[in-house]
Enzyme design. Structure first.
Site, PDB file in Angstrom:
ATOM      1  N   PHE A   1       0.842  -1.193   0.000  1.00  0.00           N
ATOM      2  CA  PHE A   1       0.000   0.000   0.000  1.00  0.00           C
ATOM      3  C   PHE A   1       0.885   1.252   0.000  1.00  0.00           C
ATOM      4  CE2 PHE A   1      -2.341  -3.438   2.023  1.00  0.00           C
ATOM      5  CZ  PHE A   1      -3.540  -3.425   1.312  1.00  0.00           C
ATOM      6  N   LEU A   2       1.852   1.250  -0.900  1.00  0.00           N
ATOM      7  CA  LEU A   2       2.823   2.341  -0.966  1.00  0.00           C
ATOM      8  C   LEU A   2       2.348   3.446  -1.905  1.00  0.00           C
ATOM      9  CD1 LEU A   2       6.144   0.300  -1.304  1.00  0.00           C
ATOM     10  CD2 LEU A   2       4.839   0.860   0.757  1.00  0.00           C
TER      11      LEU A   2
ATOM     12  N   LYS B   1      -6.473  -5.374  -1.630  1.00  0.00           N
ATOM     13  CA  LYS B   1      -5.676  -4.396  -2.384  1.00  0.00           C
ATOM     14  C   LYS B   1      -6.535  -3.687  -3.438  1.00  0.00           C
ATOM     15  CE  LYS B   1      -2.199  -2.347  -4.467  1.00  0.00           C
ATOM     16  NZ  LYS B   1      -1.493  -1.204  -3.913  1.00  0.00           N
TER      17      LYS B   1
ATOM     18  N   CYS C   1      -1.107   2.706 -10.065  1.00  0.00           N
ATOM     19  CA  CYS C   1      -2.051   1.859  -9.324  1.00  0.00           C
ATOM     20  C   CYS C   1      -3.514   2.139  -9.639  1.00  0.00           C
ATOM     21  CB  CYS C   1      -1.801   2.009  -7.827  1.00  0.00           C
ATOM     22  SG  CYS C   1      -0.205   1.375  -7.281  1.00  0.00           S
TER      23      CYS C   1
ATOM     24  N   ARG D   1       3.432   7.415 -15.337  1.00  0.00           N
ATOM     25  CA  ARG D   1       2.388   6.454 -15.709  1.00  0.00           C
ATOM     26  C   ARG D   1       0.992   7.041 -15.501  1.00  0.00           C
ATOM     27  NH1 ARG D   1       4.825   1.197 -12.731  1.00  0.00           N
ATOM     28  NH2 ARG D   1       5.601   2.846 -11.350  1.00  0.00           N
TER      29      ARG D   1
END
Length: 439
Positions: A152-153, A204, A260, A327
């Site tokens: 969870f960075l 996640k 993410c 990204r």
């Protein structure tokens, strides 16, 4: 403990460095020889505050090493952490090809019993699939235990997020493996949540999808605030006082990006469609975000009528501050829309220009300061909320622009300060514009 980490991207490198920092013997493995050579020199191939300092410290003290050799890196390790990328496929689902290759490499080189920890973000059921892949190709008679341990960075605070995590998720059906991973993380003094493997995998995706939805929600509210004359920052503050809602991720702007949120929301949506479970909320989250990334260009078109021949200064290229990651950065779409409309774009970012050039190309100009970018500009876009832009000398910038017009995609500038800047047109997100005429 002796730990091997496969992959030296944001997750793998941050994890490896932090595990070494809390006393473990860590070797990071990557097939990219150039990247490993850079790391052996004590340099980080990615921009991440605090990472390089810890890398140098733990390499010097002998707890952290880097190699391209699986045979060397996997020798005598107790725990193997897989942290390779799972990028988005054309249909929205996660591409597991790097993960599959990692499993094949492990199967060939593991020579002792070990625990394989999947830290990569993967669809539900992947750990089971990966275990079967490993068992089917093992070269030696060893026992493999699997653990799902999602990360969870946040880029820009990956070290802090590792050393002071909110929680550590450990998903496994093996009590011994669970105990071993808890022991590995024990020095962090972080709460553990022990679950089955599939729940860990889902946590996640559910977490990232919820946060992305929260961002899209406040951006939808921001657009409505503009239509009715309200101030989204006051609205968000009023919402955030409610403990059930909280203030986090209620910052209106031009949408989310990064490695993410975009891919994880789409991957979860793909899973829901695959299982025949309708999830229109995720579809709306994506649609709002796509629209939001076009917001500033739409505002500029409304103001100028057309953009052909106009010079636009763009401050910020990375998807968020404190990272050079491009990204899914909103700047990509914005730059392409501006140039397609005939505008000349001069851009500045404190750290991301090199990466941006490889993504956006030379259709825009990359400059070394905000003032250089703003010189003779007809309009200025603030795209990334770097602290440098929050502290911008607005008067100095306006004085060298051809037209004193700012489109603030992150609401970085203080309205009170702008009131003292003389003639200005300032267009924020979800708030009334400030139009001060001269004369």
């Amino acid at each position: 403990m002796k730990v091997a980490v496969l992959g030296t991207g944001y997750v793998g490198l941050s994890t490896g460095v932090c595990l070494a920092e809390i006393g473990h013997e860590v070797v990071c493995i990557d097939v990219d020889e150039r990247k490993i050579d850079i790391l052996k020199e004590g340099k980080s191939p990615i921009y991440e505050p605090g990472l390089e300092e810890l890398l140098i410290k733990n390499s010097t003290e002998g707890r952290l090493a880097f190699t391209t050799s699986h045979q060397q890196g996997l020798s005598e390790v107790e725990i193997i952490i897989i942290a390779v990328g799972t990028p988005q496929s054309a249909d929205g689902q996660a591409d597991l090809s790097f993960l599959e290759q990692a499993a094949k490499d492990l199967a060939e080189h593991i020579v002792q019993d070990c625990i394989v920890v999947v830290k990569s973000t993967v669809p539900v059921g992947t750990n089971e699939y990966l275990k079967q892949l490993l068992l089917g190709q093992l070269k030696n008679n060893v026992e493999i235990k699997m653990v799902s341990n999602p990360e969870f960075l946040r880029q820009g605070s990956a070290i802090l997020d590792t050393l002071k995590a909110d929680r550590i998720i450990i998903g496994t059906d093996d009590a011994g493996a669970s105990k071993k991973i808890q022991e590995m993380y024990r020095p962090l003094n972080v709460p553990f949540l022990l679950t089955d493997v599939r729940s860990a995998e889902m946590i996640k995706y559910a977490s990232n999808a919820f946060l992305a939805t929260k961002i899209s929600f406040i951006n939808g509210i921001a657009n409505l605030c503009e239509a009715v004359g309200a101030d989204v920052e006051d609205v968000a503050k009023g919402m955030g006082y409610d403990k059930r809602i909280g203030t986090a991720f209620l910052k209106a702007g031009i949408g989310y990006g990064g490695s993410c949120f975009p891919k994880d929301v789409k991957a979860l949506l793909h899973t829901s469609r695959e299982k025949g479970v309708p999830f229109s909320l995720l579809e709306d989250t994506i649609a709002i975000n796509d629209h939001q990334q076009e917001l500033l260009v739409g505002k500029a078109l409304k103001r100028f009528g057309e953009l052909k021949g106009k010079k636009i200064a763009m401050l910020g290229l990375s998807f968020k501050p404190e990272t050079d990651d491009m990204r899914e950065a909103p700047s990509i779409k914005i730059a392409r829309l501006l140039t397609a409309a005939g505008a000349e774009v001069a851009a500045y970012d404190p750290v991301a220009a090199s990466n941006a050039r490889t993504v956006i190309g030379d259709v825009i100009t990359y400059l070394d300061s905000a003032l250089e970018a703003a010189k003779d500009a007809d309009g200025l876009f603030i795209v990334t909320e770097w602290e440098e832009f929050r502290q911008l000398d607005v008067e100095a910038v306006l004085d060298i622009m051809k037209q004193r017009i700012i489109f603030d995609g992150r609401n970085c500038l203080d309205a009170a300060v702008l009131q003292d800047c003389g003639p200005i047109e300032y267009y924020p997100v979800g708030k009334p514009a400030i139009i001060l005429r001269g004369g």
